[in-house]
Structure formats: C-alpha cells, structure tokens
Design an enzyme around this catalytic site. Structure first.
Site, PDB file in Angstrom:
ATOM      1  N   LYS A  76       0.822  -1.214   0.000  1.00 24.09           N
ATOM      2  CA  LYS A  76       0.000   0.000   0.000  1.00 24.09           C
ATOM      3  C   LYS A  76       0.861   1.271   0.000  1.00 24.09           C
ATOM      4  CE  LYS A  76      -4.004  -2.164   2.277  1.00 24.09           C
ATOM      5  NZ  LYS A  76      -4.989  -1.999   3.401  1.00 24.09           N
ATOM      6  N   TYR A 112     -12.733  -1.637  -3.207  1.00 20.04           N
ATOM      7  CA  TYR A 112     -13.210  -1.666  -1.819  1.00 20.04           C
ATOM      8  C   TYR A 112     -14.726  -1.478  -1.716  1.00 20.04           C
ATOM      9  CZ  TYR A 112      -8.452  -1.831   0.027  1.00 20.04           C
ATOM     10  OH  TYR A 112      -7.170  -2.218   0.358  1.00 20.04           O
ATOM     11  N   PHE A 147     -15.176   4.463   7.318  1.00 21.13           N
ATOM     12  CA  PHE A 147     -13.825   4.795   6.859  1.00 21.13           C
ATOM     13  C   PHE A 147     -13.664   4.690   5.347  1.00 21.13           C
ATOM     14  CE2 PHE A 147     -13.812   0.297   8.216  1.00 21.13           C
ATOM     15  CZ  PHE A 147     -13.387  -0.324   7.053  1.00 21.13           C
ATOM     16  N   ARG A 178      -2.431 -14.328   4.931  1.00 23.70           N
ATOM     17  CA  ARG A 178      -3.066 -13.554   6.015  1.00 23.70           C
ATOM     18  C   ARG A 178      -2.267 -13.698   7.315  1.00 23.70           C
ATOM     19  NH1 ARG A 178      -7.323  -9.906   4.720  1.00 23.70           N
ATOM     20  NH2 ARG A 178      -7.541  -9.887   6.980  1.00 23.70           N
ATOM     21  N   ARG A 219       2.605  -6.360   8.911  1.00 25.00           N
ATOM     22  CA  ARG A 219       1.939  -5.164   9.461  1.00 25.00           C
ATOM     23  C   ARG A 219       2.560  -4.719  10.778  1.00 25.00           C
ATOM     24  NH1 ARG A 219      -4.223  -6.823   7.617  1.00 25.00           N
ATOM     25  NH2 ARG A 219      -4.290  -5.569   5.701  1.00 25.00           N
ATOM     26  N   ASN A 247      -1.990   0.445   6.571  1.00 24.64           N
ATOM     27  CA  ASN A 247      -1.493  -0.781   7.202  1.00 24.64           C
ATOM     28  C   ASN A 247      -0.623  -1.635   6.281  1.00 24.64           C
ATOM     29  OD1 ASN A 247      -3.557  -1.725   5.643  1.00 24.64           O
ATOM     30  ND2 ASN A 247      -4.677  -2.738   7.287  1.00 24.64           N
ATOM     31  N   HIS A 278      -2.210  -5.357   1.578  1.00 27.72           N
ATOM     32  CA  HIS A 278      -3.500  -6.022   1.426  1.00 27.72           C
ATOM     33  C   HIS A 278      -3.255  -7.505   1.229  1.00 27.72           C
ATOM     34  CE1 HIS A 278      -7.532  -6.955  -0.058  1.00 27.72           C
ATOM     35  NE2 HIS A 278      -6.930  -7.680  -0.986  1.00 27.72           N
ATOM     36  N   GLU A 338      -9.982 -10.394  -7.248  1.00 25.86           N
ATOM     37  CA  GLU A 338      -9.060  -9.256  -7.106  1.00 25.86           C
ATOM     38  C   GLU A 338      -7.895  -9.345  -8.094  1.00 25.86           C
ATOM     39  OE1 GLU A 338     -10.077  -8.702  -2.359  1.00 25.86           O
ATOM     40  OE2 GLU A 338      -8.077  -9.372  -2.923  1.00 25.86           O
TER      41      GLU A 338
HETATM   42  P1  IDP Z   1      -8.060  -6.389   5.954  1.00 27.93           P
HETATM   43  O1  IDP Z   1      -7.266  -5.516   5.003  1.00 27.93           O
HETATM   44  O2  IDP Z   1      -7.217  -6.866   7.109  1.00 27.93           O
HETATM   45  O3  IDP Z   1      -8.792  -7.501   5.260  1.00 27.93           O
HETATM   46  P2  IDP Z   1     -10.643  -5.028   6.173  1.00 27.93           P
HETATM   47  O4  IDP Z   1     -11.506  -5.066   7.371  1.00 27.93           O
HETATM   48  O5  IDP Z   1     -11.043  -5.810   4.962  1.00 27.93           O
HETATM   49  O6  IDP Z   1      -9.159  -5.433   6.631  1.00 27.93           O
HETATM   50  O7  IDP Z   1     -10.483  -3.487   5.760  1.00 27.93           O
HETATM   51  C1  IDP Z   1      -9.918  -3.124   4.520  1.00 27.93           C
HETATM   52  C2  IDP Z   1      -8.946  -1.998   4.741  1.00 27.93           C
HETATM   53  O8  IDP Z   1      -9.671  -0.850   5.206  1.00 27.93           O
HETATM   54  C3  IDP Z   1      -7.898  -2.226   5.831  1.00 27.93           C
HETATM   55  O9  IDP Z   1      -6.792  -2.979   5.371  1.00 27.93           O
HETATM   56  C4  IDP Z   1      -7.515  -0.808   6.200  1.00 27.93           C
HETATM   57  O10 IDP Z   1      -6.635  -0.223   5.236  1.00 27.93           O
HETATM   58  C5  IDP Z   1      -8.859  -0.103   6.129  1.00 27.93           C
HETATM   59  N1  IDP Z   1      -9.541  -0.081   7.442  1.00 27.93           N
HETATM   60  C6  IDP Z   1     -10.111  -1.136   8.083  1.00 27.93           C
HETATM   61  N2  IDP Z   1     -10.650  -0.758   9.247  1.00 27.93           N
HETATM   62  C7  IDP Z   1     -10.410   0.577   9.359  1.00 27.93           C
HETATM   63  C8  IDP Z   1     -10.733   1.566  10.363  1.00 27.93           C
HETATM   64  O11 IDP Z   1     -11.346   1.280  11.400  1.00 27.93           O
HETATM   65  N3  IDP Z   1     -10.310   2.844  10.113  1.00 27.93           N
HETATM   66  C9  IDP Z   1      -9.642   3.185   8.973  1.00 27.93           C
HETATM   67  N4  IDP Z   1      -9.329   2.290   8.016  1.00 27.93           N
HETATM   68  C10 IDP Z   1      -9.700   1.011   8.201  1.00 27.93           C
HETATM   69 MG    MG Z   2     -10.354  -7.461   3.910  1.00 29.67          MG
END
Ligand code: IDP
Ligand code: MG
Length: 139
Positions: free
Chosen positions: A11, A51, A59, A87, A104, A114, A117, A128
């Site tokens: 990212k 997304y 968010f 993961r 991460r 973070n 992905h 994807e």
């Molecule tokens: P993941 O990437 O671990 O699968 P997801 O819940 O699918 O997590 O969320 C997608 C992306 O959205 C996350 O990787 C992160 O960049 C962002 N994200 C998730 N939760 C939050 C939040 O509470 N605040 C801001 N960004 C968030």
């Molecule tokens: Mg996800």
C-alpha cells in the site's frame, strides 16, 4: 474451488516509506512465488470498485483517498494454502494487534495505512487478481 493463489498490494504508506524490498523479501522467504507484479497508482474509480464491499463503512472515503494517495505494488502470489498463509504473514488489520514478526507489525503506520492487502478467500483472490491484471487495464 480451492486455489493456491492470493492477491496482494503493497500500500502507499509502505511504498512511500521505502519498504517494497523488505516486504518482497519476506514474501519470498515465506515460500510465495510472484506470478504477476506491477508498480502502479490506483484511480479513484479503481479504489472505489476494489473496496466496494466497504462502501457503507465510516472509513470508506478515507480508505479510497489513502489508497489513491501514491504508488502501490499489486501482485499475484502462489503457494500451497496461499490465502490463509498470507493472512498469517501480514498479521491483523490493526498493526497494534498484529503478531510480532508480521508485515503489518513491522511496517504498518496505522489501522488505515497498514502496509499491505491480502485477499480473505480463494474466491476474492481470483476476483481481485483478475480485477488488477485483466479488467482494470481495459478502463
Ligand atoms: P483487511 O485488510 O485486514 O482484510 P478489512 O476489514 O477488509 O481489513 O479493511 C480493509 C482496509 O480498510 C484495511 O486494510 C484498512 O486499510 C482499512 N480499514 C479497516 N478498518 C479501518 C478503520 O477502522 N479505520 C480506517 N481504516 C480502516
Ligand atoms: Mg479485507
């Protein structure tokens, strides 16, 4: 159908902070083969579509802005049990909760920025990967 592939993005925060090489080394050292890879930048349209599953989340706007803020590296990775193993390698969404030694934990700035992905299922890995390496190139 089970597959042995997953999809990843390094990212914008991790690219901007100079972590592409270190993250690719971790991916290779964990036994993944890179089968496609591109340094690119997402358009707003691309990020919104990628997304879309999160569009009702508070968010979503921040996430789209962040994911379009600079270059990313998109890649398809191959390994037995690729989705689950990747993961595990990347760690929890919130780096504060990610296990020691995960990508991460080492490189993420925040729950939003973070670092990486990773697809969450074989089905999404296929969707994807083809979004990036087939459909997106037609836009
Ligand atoms: P993941 O990437 O671990 O699968 P997801 O819940 O699918 O997590 O969320 C997608 C992306 O959205 C996350 O990787 C992160 O960049 C962002 N994200 C998730 N939760 C939050 C939040 O509470 N605040 C801001 N960004 C968030
Ligand atoms: Mg996800």
């Amino acid at each position: 159908m089970a597959t042995n592939r997953t999809f990843t993005m390094i990212k914008p925060d991790a690219v901007a902070n100079g972590h592409i090489g270190a993250i690719l080394a971790m991916i290779n050292n964990a036994g993944f083969r890179i089968v496609a890879m591109e340094l690119t930048q997402l358009s707003k349209h691309d990020a919104q579509e990628f997304y879309a599953v999160h569009k009702e989340r508070p968010f979503y706007g921040e996430l789209v802005d962040y994911m379009t803020s600079g270059p990313i590296v998109a890649a398809i990775l191959e390994k037995d049990n690729a989705v689950a193993d990747f993961r595990k390698l990347i760690g929890a969404t919130n780096p504060a909760e990610a296990e020691e030694g995960t990508i991460r934990k080492l490189y993420a700035e925040s729950i939003a920025a973070n670092a990486v992905h990773g697809s969450d299922s074989d089905e999404n890995a296929a969707i994807e990967g083809s979004f990036y390496f087939a459909e997106r190139s037609k836009h």
